[in-house]
Write a protein that holds these residues in place. Structure first.
Motif, short mmCIF file in Angstrom:
data_model
loop_
_atom_site.label_atom_id
_atom_site.label_comp_id
_atom_site.label_asym_id
_atom_site.label_seq_id
_atom_site.Cartn_x
_atom_site.Cartn_y
_atom_site.Cartn_z
N PRO A 178 42.73 -1.66 66.49
CA PRO A 178 41.75 -1.50 65.58
C PRO A 178 42.23 -1.02 64.40
O PRO A 178 42.92 0.11 64.35
N GLY A 179 41.84 -1.60 63.37
CA GLY A 179 42.12 -0.76 62.07
C GLY A 179 43.39 -0.83 61.53
O GLY A 179 43.79 -0.33 60.43
N ALA A 180 44.47 -1.54 62.05
CA ALA A 180 45.88 -1.74 61.70
C ALA A 180 46.04 -2.55 60.72
O ALA A 180 46.85 -3.37 61.00
N ALA A 181 45.53 -2.41 59.51
CA ALA A 181 45.56 -3.37 58.45
C ALA A 181 46.63 -2.96 57.47
O ALA A 181 46.81 -2.02 56.96
N GLY A 182 47.48 -3.79 56.89
CA GLY A 182 48.36 -3.48 56.02
C GLY A 182 49.64 -3.05 56.10
O GLY A 182 49.93 -1.95 56.70
N ASN A 183 50.66 -3.75 56.01
CA ASN A 183 52.33 -3.00 56.06
C ASN A 183 52.42 -2.39 54.92
O ASN A 183 51.81 -2.69 53.70
N VAL A 184 53.70 -1.70 54.84
CA VAL A 184 53.83 -1.07 53.66
C VAL A 184 54.62 -2.22 52.73
O VAL A 184 55.42 -2.90 52.93
N SER A 185 54.19 -2.04 51.40
CA SER A 185 54.70 -3.09 50.45
C SER A 185 56.10 -3.16 50.38
O SER A 185 56.82 -1.96 49.71
N THR A 186 56.76 -4.28 50.21
CA THR A 186 58.06 -4.56 49.99
C THR A 186 58.32 -4.17 48.48
O THR A 186 59.40 -3.21 48.15
N GLU A 187 57.55 -4.57 47.48
CA GLU A 187 57.61 -4.16 45.98
C GLU A 187 57.84 -2.62 45.86
O GLU A 187 58.61 -1.94 44.94
N ASP A 188 56.75 -1.90 46.47
CA ASP A 188 56.62 -0.51 46.43
C ASP A 188 57.81 0.34 46.88
O ASP A 188 58.35 1.27 46.15
N VAL A 189 58.19 -0.02 47.91
CA VAL A 189 59.34 0.47 48.64
C VAL A 189 60.75 0.12 48.00
O VAL A 189 61.20 1.15 47.65
N LEU A 190 60.83 -0.81 47.54
CA LEU A 190 62.01 -1.13 46.77
C LEU A 190 62.08 -0.53 45.26
O LEU A 190 63.22 -0.10 44.84
N HIS A 191 60.93 -0.44 44.52
CA HIS A 191 60.78 0.28 43.46
C HIS A 191 61.21 1.77 43.58
O HIS A 191 62.08 2.29 42.70
N MET A 192 60.69 2.36 44.64
CA MET A 192 61.21 3.64 45.18
C MET A 192 62.73 3.89 45.22
O MET A 192 63.51 4.70 44.63
N LEU A 193 63.02 2.92 45.78
CA LEU A 193 64.73 3.15 46.39
C LEU A 193 65.51 2.76 44.89
O LEU A 193 66.28 3.37 44.66
N ASP A 194 65.14 1.77 44.25
CA ASP A 194 65.93 1.69 42.86
C ASP A 194 65.76 2.76 42.03
O ASP A 194 66.98 3.08 41.39
N GLU A 195 64.54 3.50 41.83
CA GLU A 195 64.46 4.36 40.97
C GLU A 195 65.18 5.63 41.41
O GLU A 195 65.80 6.76 40.78
N MET A 196 65.45 5.86 42.87
CA MET A 196 66.31 6.86 43.44
C MET A 196 67.73 6.60 43.53
O MET A 196 68.56 7.47 43.77
N GLY A 197 68.08 5.45 43.02
CA GLY A 197 69.34 5.06 43.05
C GLY A 197 70.00 4.81 44.37
O GLY A 197 71.05 4.86 44.72
N VAL A 198 69.21 4.32 45.49
CA VAL A 198 69.57 3.94 46.89
C VAL A 198 69.78 2.45 46.73
O VAL A 198 68.90 1.65 46.49
N GLU A 199 70.93 1.98 47.24
CA GLU A 199 71.38 0.76 47.18
C GLU A 199 70.70 -0.31 48.16
O GLU A 199 70.76 0.02 49.45
N THR A 200 70.23 -1.45 47.71
CA THR A 200 69.56 -2.35 48.82
C THR A 200 70.25 -3.91 48.76
O THR A 200 70.18 -4.67 49.47
N GLY A 201 70.61 -4.15 47.42
CA GLY A 201 70.87 -5.39 46.90
C GLY A 201 70.06 -6.39 46.78
O GLY A 201 70.40 -7.63 46.89
#
Length: 313
Positions: free
Chosen positions: A244-267
């Protein structure tokens, strides 16, 4: 902040993102999406699931998708399975990595399978043996270790029992999946720290739903606890149709943007992910819960500015 310099993102959109959609994409459309995210640099992609078509009709073409995608060397293409039948289908279509799942919610597991979580995992042993014979790697997932709509609080001892049973079955890659979207950051930090300390030989992966807006905060808490593998879904699509109510995963773009801005490498190339997500939303013909798709990248505001967000860690 004590955060890792590098993390691995697994794109689960082709499976967890699409399984909750009313529109069913064609095999050709899904293949195009997966080839696109492969080119963006993902090293782990959840292609689909080998479930019964009556349970998850959106995944009915997974076998054909595996046959058609342009598999890139060094990329793990995995699928969710429920039992031995899933291993057989994986072997037939060229899938070399599968994932099993069990709920940490005893009420949920008993209602759906008439088994305790420990009994479910113990039944996976034969599946693991056959998968190894077929040359297929196998991982496990524990749903709702952070909270359940049925019991609310899940005892840590219950989660540890499931982890031990997975390990006894030969599975040492385990995902903690917040399918109910009830996790909060301090809880994530404490549980991840405890599980890492008690089971140091397990590769832990975190999977958060953004049901209540805490997905990215929970990922950051997991990073501070030393976790470096995370599931995300393009455009923030997805959810579990059985909770019940478990809609929506965490957005790839949002997470990747945060990591990019923090300088965390993802490739991973963020612009490529954004293009794929926009292409997907055109096919689905509805908006999604992705801040970056709505607002754009921070660096787009001053495109000629030097990179200044590489904070010391």
């Amino acid at each position: 902040m004590n955060i890792p310099k590098k993390v691995v993102l697994c794109e689960v959109g082709p499976r967890d993102g699409l399984q909750n959609e009313t529109s069913i994409l064609s095999v050709e459309e899904i293949v195009s999406l997966i080839d696109s995210i492969t080119e963006s640099g993902f090293k782990v992609i959840e292609v689909g699931s080998f479930m019964h078509p009556k349970s998850v009709p959106q995944m009915v073409g997974t076998d054909e998708v595996f046959k058609r995608i342009n598999k890139k060397e060094g990329v793990e293409y995995r699928a969710l399975i429920a039992n031995m039948k899933g291993v057989e289908r994986a072997a037939s279509c060229g899938c070399r990595k599968v994932k099993l799942n069990v709920s940490a919610s005893r009420a949920h597991n008993l209602a759906n399978l008439n088994k305790t979580p420990e009994e479910s995992v113990a039944g996976f042993k034969e599946t693991v043996i056959v998968a190894a014979y077929e040359g297929i790697d196998i991982s496990g997932s524990i749903s709702m270790p952070f909270g359940s709509p049925w019991e609310h609080i899940i005892p840590m001892d219950d989660v540890k029992k499931i982890a031990r049973t997975y390990i006894d079955a030969g599975i040492t890659e385990i995902s903690l999946s917040d399918a109910s979207g009830m996790a909060v950051p301090n809880q994530v930090y404490n549980i991840c720290t405890e599980m890492k300390n008690e089971f140091p030989d397990v590769k832990w992966i975190l999977h958060f739903h953004n049901t209540r807006g805490l997905g990215i905060a929970n990922i950051l808490a997991g990073m501070q606890a030393g976790i470096t593998w995370f599931d995300t879904s393009f455009a923030g699509l997805g959810g579990c149709p059985f909770i019940p109510g478990a809609a929506g995963n965490v957005s790839t773009e949002d997470v990747l943007h945060m990591l990019d801005e923090m300088g965390v490498e993802t490739g991973i190339n963020l612009d490529g992910v954004i293009r794929t997500s926009k292409m997907l939303l055109e096919a689905l013909n509805h908006p999604a819960d992705s801040y970056i798709l709505k607002a754009g990248k921070s660096r787009d505001l001053v495109p000629d500015a030097p990179v200044i967000m590489q904070y010391d860690r």
